[in-house]
Design an enzyme around this catalytic site. Sequence first.
Site, mmCIF file in Angstrom:
data_model
loop_
_atom_site.group_PDB
_atom_site.id
_atom_site.type_symbol
_atom_site.label_atom_id
_atom_site.label_comp_id
_atom_site.label_asym_id
_atom_site.label_seq_id
_atom_site.Cartn_x
_atom_site.Cartn_y
_atom_site.Cartn_z
ATOM 1 N N LYS A 11 0.814 -1.215 0.000
ATOM 2 C CA LYS A 11 0.000 0.000 0.000
ATOM 3 C C LYS A 11 0.853 1.274 0.000
ATOM 4 O O LYS A 11 2.070 1.222 0.184
ATOM 5 C CB LYS A 11 -0.930 -0.032 1.211
ATOM 6 C CG LYS A 11 -1.952 -1.167 1.143
ATOM 7 C CD LYS A 11 -2.850 -1.157 2.354
ATOM 8 C CE LYS A 11 -3.908 -2.240 2.278
ATOM 9 N NZ LYS A 11 -4.819 -2.168 3.430
ATOM 10 N N TYR A 51 -12.302 -2.371 -4.279
ATOM 11 C CA TYR A 51 -12.796 -2.495 -2.906
ATOM 12 C C TYR A 51 -14.326 -2.401 -2.816
ATOM 13 O O TYR A 51 -14.864 -2.141 -1.742
ATOM 14 C CB TYR A 51 -12.145 -1.431 -2.015
ATOM 15 C CG TYR A 51 -10.701 -1.756 -1.692
ATOM 16 C CD1 TYR A 51 -10.377 -2.786 -0.820
ATOM 17 C CD2 TYR A 51 -9.653 -1.039 -2.263
ATOM 18 C CE1 TYR A 51 -9.060 -3.103 -0.530
ATOM 19 C CE2 TYR A 51 -8.326 -1.335 -1.973
ATOM 20 C CZ TYR A 51 -8.046 -2.378 -1.107
ATOM 21 O OH TYR A 51 -6.744 -2.687 -0.823
ATOM 22 N N PHE A 59 -15.801 2.824 6.464
ATOM 23 C CA PHE A 59 -14.411 3.172 6.135
ATOM 24 C C PHE A 59 -14.124 3.179 4.638
ATOM 25 O O PHE A 59 -13.000 3.458 4.220
ATOM 26 C CB PHE A 59 -13.432 2.204 6.828
ATOM 27 C CG PHE A 59 -13.609 0.760 6.455
ATOM 28 C CD1 PHE A 59 -13.067 0.251 5.276
ATOM 29 C CD2 PHE A 59 -14.313 -0.103 7.291
ATOM 30 C CE1 PHE A 59 -13.223 -1.079 4.927
ATOM 31 C CE2 PHE A 59 -14.461 -1.444 6.948
ATOM 32 C CZ PHE A 59 -13.923 -1.935 5.768
ATOM 33 N N ARG A 87 -1.545 -14.520 4.335
ATOM 34 C CA ARG A 87 -2.284 -13.900 5.436
ATOM 35 C C ARG A 87 -1.541 -14.085 6.762
ATOM 36 O O ARG A 87 -1.532 -13.194 7.604
ATOM 37 C CB ARG A 87 -3.710 -14.442 5.483
ATOM 38 C CG ARG A 87 -4.439 -14.052 4.174
ATOM 39 C CD ARG A 87 -5.912 -14.204 4.205
ATOM 40 N NE ARG A 87 -6.567 -13.321 5.151
ATOM 41 C CZ ARG A 87 -6.816 -12.025 4.945
ATOM 42 N NH1 ARG A 87 -6.405 -11.425 3.858
ATOM 43 N NH2 ARG A 87 -7.465 -11.330 5.853
ATOM 44 N N THR A 93 -5.017 -7.348 10.832
ATOM 45 C CA THR A 93 -5.260 -6.016 10.272
ATOM 46 C C THR A 93 -4.836 -4.921 11.242
ATOM 47 O O THR A 93 -4.236 -3.927 10.852
ATOM 48 C CB THR A 93 -6.752 -5.852 9.909
ATOM 49 O OG1 THR A 93 -7.113 -6.893 8.995
ATOM 50 C CG2 THR A 93 -7.020 -4.505 9.273
ATOM 51 N N ARG A 104 2.669 -6.592 9.362
ATOM 52 C CA ARG A 104 1.921 -5.495 9.986
ATOM 53 C C ARG A 104 2.466 -5.143 11.366
ATOM 54 O O ARG A 104 2.468 -3.968 11.742
ATOM 55 C CB ARG A 104 0.442 -5.839 10.029
ATOM 56 C CG ARG A 104 -0.164 -5.781 8.626
ATOM 57 C CD ARG A 104 -1.606 -6.149 8.624
ATOM 58 N NE ARG A 104 -2.223 -5.903 7.329
ATOM 59 C CZ ARG A 104 -3.239 -6.607 6.857
ATOM 60 N NH1 ARG A 104 -3.763 -7.585 7.575
ATOM 61 N NH2 ARG A 104 -3.746 -6.326 5.678
ATOM 62 N N ASN A 114 -1.943 -0.025 6.955
ATOM 63 C CA ASN A 114 -1.444 -1.309 7.442
ATOM 64 C C ASN A 114 -0.537 -2.034 6.441
ATOM 65 O O ASN A 114 -0.399 -3.246 6.497
ATOM 66 C CB ASN A 114 -2.593 -2.192 7.917
ATOM 67 C CG ASN A 114 -3.565 -2.539 6.811
ATOM 68 O OD1 ASN A 114 -3.284 -2.351 5.632
ATOM 69 N ND2 ASN A 114 -4.723 -3.034 7.190
ATOM 70 N N HIS A 117 -2.148 -5.538 1.525
ATOM 71 C CA HIS A 117 -3.443 -6.182 1.295
ATOM 72 C C HIS A 117 -3.137 -7.582 0.813
ATOM 73 O O HIS A 117 -2.176 -7.795 0.068
ATOM 74 C CB HIS A 117 -4.238 -5.449 0.202
ATOM 75 C CG HIS A 117 -5.366 -6.270 -0.359
ATOM 76 N ND1 HIS A 117 -6.627 -6.255 0.179
ATOM 77 C CD2 HIS A 117 -5.399 -7.160 -1.393
ATOM 78 C CE1 HIS A 117 -7.402 -7.097 -0.506
ATOM 79 N NE2 HIS A 117 -6.681 -7.656 -1.471
ATOM 80 N N GLU A 128 -9.025 -11.147 -7.901
ATOM 81 C CA GLU A 128 -8.150 -9.995 -7.661
ATOM 82 C C GLU A 128 -6.937 -10.008 -8.582
ATOM 83 O O GLU A 128 -6.524 -8.956 -9.081
ATOM 84 C CB GLU A 128 -7.723 -9.956 -6.192
ATOM 85 C CG GLU A 128 -8.867 -9.621 -5.261
ATOM 86 C CD GLU A 128 -8.480 -9.604 -3.790
ATOM 87 O OE1 GLU A 128 -9.317 -9.184 -2.975
ATOM 88 O OE2 GLU A 128 -7.348 -9.993 -3.437
#
Length: 140
Positions: A11, A51, A59, A87, A93, A104, A114, A117, A128
């Site tokens: 990100k 998203y 959010f 993950r 998160t 993270r 964070n 993704h 995706e």
Amino acid sequence: MANERTLSILKPDATKRNITGKVNAKFEAAGLRIVGQKRVFLSRREAEQFYAVHKARPFFGELVDFMISGPVVVQVLEGPNAVAKNREVMGATDPSKADAGTIRKEFALSIGENTVHGSDSLENAKNEIAFFFSECEIVG
């Protein structure tokens, strides 16, 4: 264990702080290979489409604004149980709840910023990946 592919996005907080190599080292150390990668600026429309599943959440607007605030690195990770492994390596998160050694825990600035993704299921990973990559851009 069958090889899987999953999508990862580094990100804007990661690209802004120039830590993409450190983040990718975590994926590679966990046995995931980067088989597709590009640095892009998402348009508002692209971020809203990507998203869209969160559109009704409070959010959503903040997330879209953040994701278009700077470049991101979109990539395809491949390896045994890649979705779950990614993950696990990312961590929770909320960085304050993430396990030690996760991306993270080490790099995230907040729940919103964070750092990464990752796809949450094999089905979502396929969708995706197709959102960002053509098959010829993925080289295993």
